[in-house]
Design a protein around this motif. Structure first.
Motif, PDB file in Angstrom:
ATOM      1  N   VAL A   1       1.156  -1.106   0.074  1.00 31.68           N
ATOM      2  CA  VAL A   1       0.046   0.021  -0.143  1.00 31.68           C
ATOM      3  C   VAL A   1       0.960   1.147  -0.090  1.00 31.68           C
ATOM      4  O   VAL A   1       0.758   2.160  -0.699  1.00 31.68           O
ATOM      5  CB  VAL A   1      -1.091  -0.086   1.331  1.00 31.68           C
ATOM      6  CG1 VAL A   1      -1.387   1.356   1.383  1.00 31.68           C
ATOM      7  CG2 VAL A   1      -2.070  -1.179   1.003  1.00 31.68           C
ATOM      8  N   ALA A   2       1.833   1.268   0.898  1.00 30.46           N
ATOM      9  CA  ALA A   2       2.840   2.499   0.849  1.00 30.46           C
ATOM     10  C   ALA A   2       3.420   2.680  -0.493  1.00 30.46           C
ATOM     11  O   ALA A   2       3.528   3.807  -0.874  1.00 30.46           O
ATOM     12  CB  ALA A   2       3.836   2.253   1.883  1.00 30.46           C
TER      13      ALA A   2
ATOM     14  N   ILE B   1       2.300   1.723  -3.434  1.00 25.83           N
ATOM     15  CA  ILE B   1       1.153   2.235  -4.543  1.00 25.83           C
ATOM     16  C   ILE B   1       1.189   3.834  -4.253  1.00 25.83           C
ATOM     17  O   ILE B   1       0.774   4.638  -5.181  1.00 25.83           O
ATOM     18  CB  ILE B   1      -0.166   1.486  -4.105  1.00 25.83           C
ATOM     19  CG1 ILE B   1       0.078   0.135  -4.615  1.00 25.83           C
ATOM     20  CG2 ILE B   1      -1.157   2.111  -5.004  1.00 25.83           C
ATOM     21  CD1 ILE B   1      -1.201  -0.857  -4.111  1.00 25.83           C
ATOM     22  N   GLY B   2       0.923   4.186  -2.714  1.00 25.05           N
ATOM     23  CA  GLY B   2       0.698   5.434  -2.479  1.00 25.05           C
ATOM     24  C   GLY B   2       1.871   6.309  -3.098  1.00 25.05           C
ATOM     25  O   GLY B   2       1.436   7.398  -3.733  1.00 25.05           O
ATOM     26  N   ALA B   3       2.960   5.882  -2.739  1.00 22.44           N
ATOM     27  CA  ALA B   3       4.227   6.711  -3.242  1.00 22.44           C
ATOM     28  C   ALA B   3       3.971   6.960  -4.765  1.00 22.44           C
ATOM     29  O   ALA B   3       4.279   8.208  -5.191  1.00 22.44           O
ATOM     30  CB  ALA B   3       5.360   5.991  -2.804  1.00 22.44           C
TER      31      ALA B   3
ATOM     32  N   VAL C   1       1.384   6.756  -6.779  1.00 21.61           N
ATOM     33  CA  VAL C   1       0.456   7.500  -7.235  1.00 21.61           C
ATOM     34  C   VAL C   1       0.868   9.214  -6.815  1.00 21.61           C
ATOM     35  O   VAL C   1       0.488  10.075  -7.928  1.00 21.61           O
ATOM     36  CB  VAL C   1      -0.847   7.239  -6.460  1.00 21.61           C
ATOM     37  CG1 VAL C   1      -2.067   8.413  -6.626  1.00 21.61           C
ATOM     38  CG2 VAL C   1      -1.369   5.756  -6.871  1.00 21.61           C
TER      39      VAL C   1
ATOM     40  N   GLU D   1      -5.580   3.541  -9.200  1.00 18.64           N
ATOM     41  CA  GLU D   1      -5.051   3.170  -7.963  1.00 18.64           C
ATOM     42  C   GLU D   1      -6.115   3.442  -7.015  1.00 18.64           C
ATOM     43  O   GLU D   1      -6.262   2.877  -5.799  1.00 18.64           O
ATOM     44  CB  GLU D   1      -3.740   3.779  -7.784  1.00 18.64           C
ATOM     45  CG  GLU D   1      -2.448   3.082  -8.397  1.00 18.64           C
ATOM     46  CD  GLU D   1      -2.415   3.844  -9.603  1.00 18.64           C
ATOM     47  OE1 GLU D   1      -3.027   4.522 -10.187  1.00 18.64           O
ATOM     48  OE2 GLU D   1      -1.329   3.583 -10.327  1.00 18.64           O
TER      49      GLU D   1
ATOM     50  N   LEU E   1      -6.869   1.288  -3.959  1.00 21.27           N
ATOM     51  CA  LEU E   1      -6.464   1.826  -2.318  1.00 21.27           C
ATOM     52  C   LEU E   1      -7.733   1.596  -1.266  1.00 21.27           C
ATOM     53  O   LEU E   1      -7.460   1.623  -0.181  1.00 21.27           O
ATOM     54  CB  LEU E   1      -6.113   3.243  -2.232  1.00 21.27           C
ATOM     55  CG  LEU E   1      -4.446   3.708  -2.925  1.00 21.27           C
ATOM     56  CD1 LEU E   1      -4.340   4.917  -2.875  1.00 21.27           C
ATOM     57  CD2 LEU E   1      -3.707   3.005  -1.847  1.00 21.27           C
TER      58      LEU E   1
ATOM     59  N   PHE F   1      -7.866  -1.935  -0.369  1.00 21.60           N
ATOM     60  CA  PHE F   1      -6.693  -2.101   0.492  1.00 21.60           C
ATOM     61  C   PHE F   1      -7.038  -1.583   2.000  1.00 21.60           C
ATOM     62  O   PHE F   1      -6.802  -1.973   2.931  1.00 21.60           O
ATOM     63  CB  PHE F   1      -5.329  -1.844   0.070  1.00 21.60           C
ATOM     64  CG  PHE F   1      -4.502  -2.780  -0.991  1.00 21.60           C
ATOM     65  CD1 PHE F   1      -4.513  -4.122  -0.450  1.00 21.60           C
ATOM     66  CD2 PHE F   1      -4.324  -2.254  -2.175  1.00 21.60           C
ATOM     67  CE1 PHE F   1      -3.902  -4.848  -1.448  1.00 21.60           C
ATOM     68  CE2 PHE F   1      -3.641  -2.967  -3.223  1.00 21.60           C
ATOM     69  CZ  PHE F   1      -3.537  -4.398  -2.835  1.00 21.60           C
TER      70      PHE F   1
ATOM     71  N   ILE G   1      -2.302   4.732   5.954  1.00 20.77           N
ATOM     72  CA  ILE G   1      -1.606   5.148   4.724  1.00 20.77           C
ATOM     73  C   ILE G   1      -2.433   5.205   3.452  1.00 20.77           C
ATOM     74  O   ILE G   1      -2.474   6.188   2.600  1.00 20.77           O
ATOM     75  CB  ILE G   1      -0.235   3.866   4.523  1.00 20.77           C
ATOM     76  CG1 ILE G   1       0.567   4.297   5.679  1.00 20.77           C
ATOM     77  CG2 ILE G   1       0.112   4.141   3.278  1.00 20.77           C
ATOM     78  CD1 ILE G   1       1.814   3.564   5.519  1.00 20.77           C
TER      79      ILE G   1
ATOM     80  N   VAL H   1      -2.968   8.973   1.480  1.00 19.32           N
ATOM     81  CA  VAL H   1      -2.934   8.997  -0.326  1.00 19.32           C
ATOM     82  C   VAL H   1      -4.306   9.471  -0.782  1.00 19.32           C
ATOM     83  O   VAL H   1      -4.579  10.365  -1.583  1.00 19.32           O
ATOM     84  CB  VAL H   1      -2.280   7.649  -0.697  1.00 19.32           C
ATOM     85  CG1 VAL H   1      -2.274   7.800  -2.287  1.00 19.32           C
ATOM     86  CG2 VAL H   1      -1.187   7.131  -0.433  1.00 19.32           C
TER      87      VAL H   1
END
Lengths: 170, 478
Positions: free
Chosen positions: A156-157, A159-161, A163, B108, B112, B115, B141, B145
């Motif tokens: 998840v981290a 993907i977040g970074a 995005v 995504e 997200l 998840f 997290i 995002v």
């Protein structure tokens, strides 16, 4: 034998820790911090905590320090210059006295505890406690679920970074 | 070198987590092969949520403990899994048209949300501090995002950054609290902590209590209880509206579930110590939430403060910690999901590209142009305020009666007074809709998905208000 290794290591640690505080340039401070971390890792090895020693090097001396260096370089901190390095900053008398008291109190307490003999006979630990093997065994038996779930967290981290930092959103 | 014996791994009890993760990854991979039209992803993620909800029923004869007591499937976790799947599905449904309008084209986004749902399920089912921590981190997290997903909007960036910095800080407190609990009792498992406290196996009483205080700080931040609520209004305002709605329901429910589990399963013996602390937190949360909401002119900020106030009521359920209060907590969160998604659905409908119409003034005269929308909004707001016969009333009634059963009379009186205060600002919006002349033209595109969410929410709000028995029976099954 152990003491022979321990004292030089401890001395190095203290010296580099001082170096972090006294050094004039931020980069120098960061470098001393890395050296201090390596020394600490050595002490961990002496304590049979191999796994923590390796983590100490990989995470602190490796990853976190790289971050530190990046920030220092991005902010472009100059060691000494017109922006009056921290050494010459106004000193707050009250704070100095207060923290002096704090340190004195801590030292006194530590001395008391040392004299009380509480640490004369350290609790005995299992033979392999803290070795990489032991940690690995626990990680794959008792804590297998957190271990696997941590991978979702990392995914998840990541993907977040991506995005947030992706160059161009089509 | 002898081989490690593999532990018993009970994948069936992990079913919802596995299903949701697989679908999350599927969304990511599919995103690579499709063009700019992301509706396939919506379909995949909705299917995933449906299957996740169904798979949570894979175990009978609850409760089932697995993974050395780190994971549990019981009625609380199954019911909460349903709430999470419903709230994530509603969030995705309201996002579809919003994302099209605002040009959020990242695939995504959906993964997200999936998840994040995984993290929430883990949180509701974890009985080990480490698992609770991991669950909270996965949820947080994803939310950081999602809050910042509109990268070109400074407000969205501000929300994400603020949330991230404060959230990371709060996580530190939480982790410190867990460490102290571990240090003084020798275990991270909730059951073991409870038995250590019961049998006098506590190494250091002060450290244990300090750990409890730090836990309250960390969890209080995650559920936005006063005085750790500072982030809520700014983040709720800055995040994209569907994400705000999502944030107000799912993750909050998950953190409350973990909150409830820790305090009722691990440290019930210490309740004389933490009860008074939580009472104070609950009372100031209600007051600050409700009084803060009165001042607001922006509808998203108003709802943010109102959600802070609702957390105040929910903490009462944690304080009471009897079987009635756990079912009250579940029922409350379910009704809250419907009310919040309905309200935010209408807020989303009223917006246009570049002009979201978020001021309460913009709602003036809505009843003349769109009577049905105004009526729906009225139903949701009155339900949030707790008027019978709507769901909000029943939910509050259950929470308060659980607390009364334990003898918290003063706390309940304060809560009832607060819920009367809250009617003031909900009615203010209604007054604007019905009694003022429009300040500008409404330019509403009635997008089908969002209308669908509003319809479901109205159905839920009224159904749960008039016939709560069947759902309550489900929640009380444990």
């Amino acid at each position: 034998m152990e003491l022979l290794i321990f004292y030089p290591l401890a001395g190095l640690c203290v010296a580099f820790a001082l170096g972090v505080v006294i050094n004039n340039s931020p980069v120098g401070s960061a470098m001393s911090l890395i050296a201090m971390m390596l020394g600490l890792a050595g002490i961990f090895v002496l304590q049979q905590a191999h796994f923590i020693a390796v983590l100490q090097i990989i995470i602190y001396a490796g990853a976190i320090m790289v971050l530190f260096m990046f920030v220092i370089m991005l902010l472009n901190l100059k060691g000494s210059g017109e922006d009056a390095s921290w050494r010459s900053r106004d000193k707050n008398l009250l704070m100095t006295v207060l923290s002096g008291f704090l340190v004195a109190g801590l030292l006194y307490k530590i001395l008391c505890v040392l004299n009380s003999g509480e640490f004369d006979s350290p609790a005995s630990l299992p033979e392999n406690f803290g070795t990489a093997r032991e940690v690995g065994t626990i990680l794959f038996t008792e804590f297998v679920l957190p271990f696997e779930v941590a991978s979702i967290l990392l995914l998840v981290a990541m993907i977040g970074a991506v995005v947030l930092a992706k160059n161009k959103v089509d | 070198m002898e081989p490690i014996t593999a532990p018993a791994i009970d994948l069936v009890s992990l079913a919802p987590v596995l299903v949701l993760s697989v679908f999350g990854i599927m969304v990511l991979v599919t995103d690579l092969f499709i063009g700019k039209d992301k509706s396939v992803l919506v379909f995949i993620s909705l299917t995933g949520l449906l299957m996740g909800a169904i798979s949570s029923l894979a175990k009978y004869n609850l409760p089932v403990h697995s993974f050395n007591g780190a994971y549990i499937v019981d009625h609380l976790s199954v019911f909460f899994t349903f709430i999470f799947c419903i709230s994530s599905a509603l969030a995705i449904l309201v996002s579809v048209d919003f994302n099209k309008r605002e040009g959020i084209k990242v695939g995504e986004y959906y993964s997200l949300i999936l998840f994040c749902t995984v993290g929430m399920v883990l949180l509701a089912s974890a009985t080990d501090m480490i698992m609770i921590f991991l669950g909270i981190e996965i949820v947080s997290i994803s939310l950081y995002v999602l809050a910042g997903i509109r990268r070109n909007d400074p407000k969205s960036n501000e929300a994400a950054l603020k949330y991230f910095l404060l959230g990371a800080f709060a996580t530190g407190f939480l982790l410190y609290g867990m460490t102290l609990l571990y240090g003084s009792t020798g275990s991270t498992k909730l059951v073991m902590i409870a038995s250590a406290i019961r049998n006098g196996g506590v190494a250091s009483e002060p450290l244990l209590l300090m750990g409890v205080v730090l836990l309250i700080i960390g969890l209080g931040f995650k559920v936005a209880a006063v005085p750790f609520h500072m982030w809520a209004p700014d983040v709720y305002q800055g995040a994209p509206t569907p994400v705000t709605a999502f944030m107000a329901v799912g993750p909050k429910a998950a953190s409350l579930a973990a909150f409830y589990r820790i305090f009722s399963e691990a440290i019930p013996q210490l309740s004389p110590s933490w009860e008074i602390l939580l009472c104070v937190v609950s009372v100031i949360t209600m007051f600050v939430g409700n009084l803060g909401a009165i001042m607001q002119t922006n509808i998203k900020r108003l709802l943010a403060f109102s959600s802070v106030a609702h957390v105040g009521y929910l903490i009462i359920a944690i304080i009471a910690k009897n079987s009635l209060s756990s079912s009250a907590l579940m029922f409350y969160m379910l009704t809250y999901a419907f009310m919040i998604f309905g309200t935010f659905g209408i807020v989303i409908l009223l917006g246009r590209k570049g002009d979201e119409n978020l001021e309460i003034e913009n709602y003036s005269g809505l009843a003349y142009k769109h009577p049905v929308l105004a009526l729906s909004m009225t139903i949701f707001l009155l339900s949030l305020g707790g008027l019978p016969p709507l769901a909000g009333f029943v939910a509050k009634f259950f929470v308060f009666s659980a607390a009364l059963k334990e003898g918290f009379l003063i706390l309940v009186i304060i809560a009832v007074l607060n819920s009367a205060v809250s009617l003031y600002y909900y009615l203010k919006v209604i007054v604007f809709m019905y009694m003022k002349d429009p300040v500008k033209e409404f330019d509403i595109t009635l997008s089908p998905m969002t209308l669908f969410v509003i319809a479901i929410s109205i159905f839920g709000t009224i159904q749960l208000g008039i016939f709560p028995d069947s759902i309550i029976a489900l929640a009380q099954a444990n």
